[in-house]
Design an enzyme around this catalytic site. Structure first.
Site, PDB file in Angstrom:
ATOM      1  N   GLU A 275      25.104  25.432  18.137  1.00 28.08           N
ATOM      2  CA  GLU A 275      25.550  26.725  16.276  1.00 28.08           C
ATOM      3  C   GLU A 275      26.418  27.142  15.883  1.00 28.08           C
ATOM      4  O   GLU A 275      26.249  28.764  15.519  1.00 28.08           O
ATOM      5  CB  GLU A 275      23.854  26.698  16.597  1.00 28.08           C
ATOM      6  CG  GLU A 275      23.043  25.958  17.426  1.00 28.08           C
ATOM      7  CD  GLU A 275      21.235  27.154  17.148  1.00 28.08           C
ATOM      8  OE1 GLU A 275      20.629  26.932  17.255  1.00 28.08           O
ATOM      9  OE2 GLU A 275      21.651  28.644  17.774  1.00 28.08           O
TER      10      GLU A 275
HETATM   11  C1  TNX Z   1      17.863  26.577  18.822  1.00 20.55           C
HETATM   12  S1  TNX Z   1      18.796  24.538  20.537  1.00 20.55           S
HETATM   13  C2  TNX Z   1      18.922  27.025  19.370  1.00 20.55           C
HETATM   14  C3  TNX Z   1      18.791  28.229  19.631  1.00 20.55           C
HETATM   15  C4  TNX Z   1      17.606  29.049  19.231  1.00 20.55           C
HETATM   16  C5  TNX Z   1      16.401  28.242  19.779  1.00 20.55           C
HETATM   17  C6  TNX Z   1      14.842  28.012  18.864  1.00 20.55           C
HETATM   18  C7  TNX Z   1      19.886  25.290  20.301  1.00 20.55           C
HETATM   19  C8  TNX Z   1      21.395  24.769  21.599  1.00 20.55           C
HETATM   20  N1  TNX Z   1      20.125  26.095  20.024  1.00 20.55           N
HETATM   21  O1  TNX Z   1      19.912  29.338  19.504  1.00 20.55           O
HETATM   22  O2  TNX Z   1      16.936  29.865  19.921  1.00 20.55           O
HETATM   23  O3  TNX Z   1      17.142  27.603  18.834  1.00 20.55           O
HETATM   24  O4  TNX Z   1      13.976  26.837  18.948  1.00 20.55           O
END
Ligand code: TNX
Length: 462
Positions: A275
């Protein structure tokens, strides 16, 4: 056999009830007349054979882990002091069977981590991935960088209290995990998810990038916008980044991952990489190439979330962790697929394996971004080797069920999110592909739920 009448999760590779034999009832419940033989000839280190007759119990295991798993099976078989006469031959389908706990959004005390290890190990999981750092806090004390926990660990999401693990706490977690044959996989998430680093080392942090997604999350869930130098207690993602092309950042990465390697016995160090919405793709690639090389130089195997697969010069041993959907969205499968020719893949598709998704629309616990509510049927109904076209099934190392903690404040919340869906992921990770059977699984789950409740585990009543 396709469905076991016995309350076993995960379903063993082979279960044969001994026709006509009476259940075994030890005269003294503290003396099971149990013999345990550990011999590599009995199969791989996690394999075991369990034989229960009217006279006693015999375990033959390929290694100490196999003997431990035989005892987990035995515990599920016991009912009112009796054991069925049965022969079970068992070994795992996947070598990597993981759960993940996010102790960054909400810090969790050592006792909670130990209890979660016990829950996971009872279902034959063998890895605990700890998400130790995020925008909301840095949770592991490092001698090389003491300011991290001093300045960036005291709060959690929702303005709740924070915390961190001292070196003694870390040792206690590692020893407890090892006693349950669980390998700890620590994650230090970079270059994004690093707002907390900026509290300790403002000079390493890039300015926050406020995307529409961040504004939308703040609009829906509150928590305010991230402000440099102030603890972040909301749960927007993708706004923070460490700087690029800065030798001080390189020194930071080298200090942190070298020390982490020194204090971690397991083979994996997770570098995050998810992200990074505010990071230029070319800078992102250079960053991931650098950090995976630093980890590999310590002798450990780097693990990264699957976006990192886009970086051409990633260290070739790097393992990818896939977190997009069972049906990959456009552009998500290519970076993930690239790990097929690197270190392989751990599968955590968010719409089925994320234990922090809501189990029911009315519960205040959990999130819904991964295609809404995740039911037991969703959690059980997928095949890890069928998601990424063109990846050899042998390159799928296994499965992991993450539990992010935006809404999970304590052990009761964690248990309610995890149970009973954690059993579905355990079975996908352990049992032979051909043994999957939804009706049998439902019946076995129903039988185990009453035992889990009797053991004090908080399970939502449907
Ligand atoms: C996505 S999945 C994220 C996290 C959040 C989560 C909540 C991923 C690698 N990163 O930063 O906590 O969604 O479901």
């Amino acid at each position: 056999m396709s469905a076991s009448p016995l309350p076993l999760i995960p379903l063993p590779a082979s279960v044969t009830l001994t026709e006509g034999a009476a259940p075994y009832r030890p005269a003294d419940p503290s003396d099971l007349h149990l013999t345990v033989t550990v011999d590599a000839a009995a199969g791989g280190p996690e394999a075991y054979m369990l034989r229960i007759t009217e006279r006693g119990i015999q375990i033959m295991a390929g290694g100490p882990a196999g003997a431990f798993y035989a005892r987990q099976t035995l515990a599920q078989l016991e009912h009112d002091g009796e054991y069925p006469a049965v022969v079970i031959e068992d070994a795992p389908r996947f070598a990597y069977r993981g759960v993940m706990l996010d102790v960054a959004r909400h810090f969790q005390p050592v006792e909670t981590v130990k209890t979660y290890i016990d829950h996971a190990a009872s279902l034959k999981f063998n890895h605990l991935h700890l998400h130790l750092t995020d925008d909301q806090g840095w949770r592991l004390a490092l001698d090389s960088r003491p300011a991290l926990v001093e300045k960036a660990s005291t709060t959690s999401a929702l303005g709740d209290p924070g915390g961190h693990y001292t070196r003694e706490d870390w040792t206690e977690i590692l020893e407890h995990a090892a006693s349950r044959h669980v390998t700890v996989v620590p994650e230090i998430d970079v270059p994004g998810h690093t707002h907390a680093v900026g509290l300790a080392y403002p000079e390493l942090a890039a300015d926050p990038v406020i995307s529409d997604l961040v504004l939308e999350t703040v609009e829906t869930f509150g928590g305010g916008l991230p402000l440099p130098g102030h603890p972040y207690t909301g749960w927007a993602v993708g706004f923070s980044s460490l700087k690029h092309d800065d030798p001080e950042v390189d020194r930071f990465l080298s200090d942190v991952f070298t020390e982490l390697a020194r204090i971690t016995p397991g083979p994996y160090l997770h570098v995050g990489g998810d992200e990074c919405h505010g990071t230029d793709p070319a800078d992102y690639a250079v960053f991931l190439e650098k950090v995976t090389a630093i980890v590999a130089a310590t002798g450990k195997t780097p693990v990264a979330w699957h976006e990192a697969g886009a970086a051409a010069g990633l260290h070739p041993a790097t393992v990818g962790q896939y977190w997009n959907y069972v049906q990959p969205e456009p552009g998500q499968d290519a970076p993930a697929r690239a790990f097929g020719s690197r270190g392989g893949l751990i599968m955590s598709p968010a719409d089925v394996a994320y234990l922090d998704m809501k189990f029911d629309a009315d519960s205040p616990l959990g999130l819904t971004w991964a295609k809404g509510v995740t039911t037991m049927q969703d959690a059980y109904g997928w095949e890890p080797t069928a998601i990424l076209d063109g990846v050899d099934p042998d390159r799928i190392l296994g499965v992991e069920a993450p539990l992010w903690s935006e809404t999970a404040r304590d052990l009761a919340d964690i248990e309610q999110l995890a149970f009973p869906r954690i059993g579905a992921i355990a079975e996908i990770a352990w049992s032979p592909a051909g043994a999957h059977d939804a009706a049998g699984f439902e019946a076995r789950t129903a039988a185990l739920i009453s035992r889990w409740k009797a053991a004090g585990i908080r399970i939502p009543t449907p």
